[in-house]
Design an enzyme around this catalytic site. Structure first.
Site, mmCIF file in Angstrom:
data_model
loop_
_atom_site.group_PDB
_atom_site.id
_atom_site.type_symbol
_atom_site.label_atom_id
_atom_site.label_comp_id
_atom_site.label_asym_id
_atom_site.label_seq_id
_atom_site.Cartn_x
_atom_site.Cartn_y
_atom_site.Cartn_z
ATOM 1 C CD GLU A 1 9.860 2.329 10.692
ATOM 2 O OE1 GLU A 1 9.761 3.301 9.931
ATOM 3 O OE2 GLU A 1 9.714 1.149 10.307
ATOM 4 C CE LYS B 1 3.240 3.380 3.220
ATOM 5 N NZ LYS B 1 3.318 3.419 4.671
ATOM 6 C CE1 TYR C 1 1.064 -0.107 4.444
ATOM 7 C CE2 TYR C 1 0.042 2.045 4.274
ATOM 8 C CZ TYR C 1 0.835 1.155 4.958
ATOM 9 O OH TYR C 1 1.408 1.529 6.148
ATOM 10 C CG LEU D 1 8.330 2.707 4.809
ATOM 11 C CD1 LEU D 1 8.102 1.452 3.967
ATOM 12 C CD2 LEU D 1 7.016 3.418 5.039
#
Ligand code: PDD
Length: 281
Positions: A179, A146, A33, A203
């Site tokens: 993250e 992702k 996505y 990411l």
């Protein structure tokens, strides 16, 4: 201005949009996505989002979908919805098939999208900063792709909500700071800004990319390097970045205040520069 859904070429109201129960995205999380935002009727860094979407599909050996087709379809939905500050969710699953872990070579990827006004982070949080907690990163080994397999991110965010804070920061077993549940993280340590290098454990955020450009312009020294939780606790400033998050100062981590417990000047300046460059993307 209309909230809309898109399913394989058809545009319809979101409440009428349904997918097959045998979509592999639904049964296996076998889907990728993107989430793109627009400012004043212009999609922000669309090309970079397309690059990442195509890379995600390629890393998972999805059948190829052409970039120009994707771009045309995103624009078709975007133009029809006519939402100035829109959030566009794009999901591509490997296809629909009888449930079987292995996939054959006849898969037809399913492209679905929704478009609605962005759910903004409140201006008060952007101005005053947020509190976060930390937890061990228990995600899989390909966080650079992702995918919709977001259960650890969902649980991490929920843990934060339950604790009455904004988000959770993933920390590796060796205490390396990675993250947040849906944002990248930056820390001002000494006079430099540190962020985790691009490995399979984070990411590559589009906003992260924009921040590198902005730091170049502002003459801020920024470095991709591994740093641990103790260094994070001692940082002068910490901030999160993401498409919805934009730049969000962090003022408390676990039970420790960051610096003086207030947003710092670098986060503020980068946020200002980010908003300014949304006009020319
Ligand atoms: N999330 N890291 C993770 C794990 C993310 O899920 C995201 C974005 C980011 C920031 O990437 P970007 O700057 O490209 O938005 C970093 C999106 C917004 C989401 O899940 O909706």
């Amino acid at each position: 201005m209309t909230e809309l859904a898109y399913i394989n070429g058809k545009i319809l109201p979101i409440k009428d949009a349904v997918v097959s129960i045998e979509d592999r995205g639904y049964q296996f999380g076998d889907a990728v996505y993107e989430f793109i935002a627009s400012y004043d009727g212009k999609m922000f860094w669309l090309e970079a989002h397309l690059d990442r979407l195509i890379r995600s599909m390629s890393e998972l050996s999805f059948p190829v979908i052409s970039r120009s087709f994707l771009k045309d379809e995103i624009y078709r939905l975007y133009d029809k919805a006519d939402i100035s500050r829109a959030g566009i969710y794009i999901q591509i699953s490997r296809g629909i098939a009888k449930r079987n872990h292995a996939f054959g070579n006849k898969m037809v990827p399913q492209l679905v999208m929704t478009i609605r006004p962005v759910s903004e982070v409140s201006p008060a949080l952007k101005e005053n900063g947020v509190k976060v907690i930390t937890m061990e990163d228990f995600r899989w080994g390909r966080c650079d792709i992702k995918t919709v397999q977001l259960l650890p991110n969902v649980l991490a965010k929920q843990k934060a909500v339950k604790a009455g804070v904004y988000d959770t920061i993933f920390i590796s077993r060796e205490k390396i700071v990675r993250e947040a549940s849906s944002s990248n993280l930056f820390a001002v340590i000494g006079n430099k800004i540190f962020t985790h290098p691009l490995t399979r454990h984070i990411l590559e955020g589009i906003t992260r990319k924009v921040i590198f450009e902005i730091c170049g312009r502002l003459n801020y020294e920024i470095e991709e390097r591994f740093f641990d939780l103790d260094l994070l606790y001692g940082a002068k400033e910490v901030f999160l970045s993401g498409t919805v998050t934009e730049i969000l100062p962090v003022i408390k981590i676990d039970d420790k205040f960051v610096g003086k417990g207030q947003p710092g000047p670098k986060a503020r300046a980068i946020f200002k520069a980010l908003r300014a460059c949304t006009k020319d993307s």
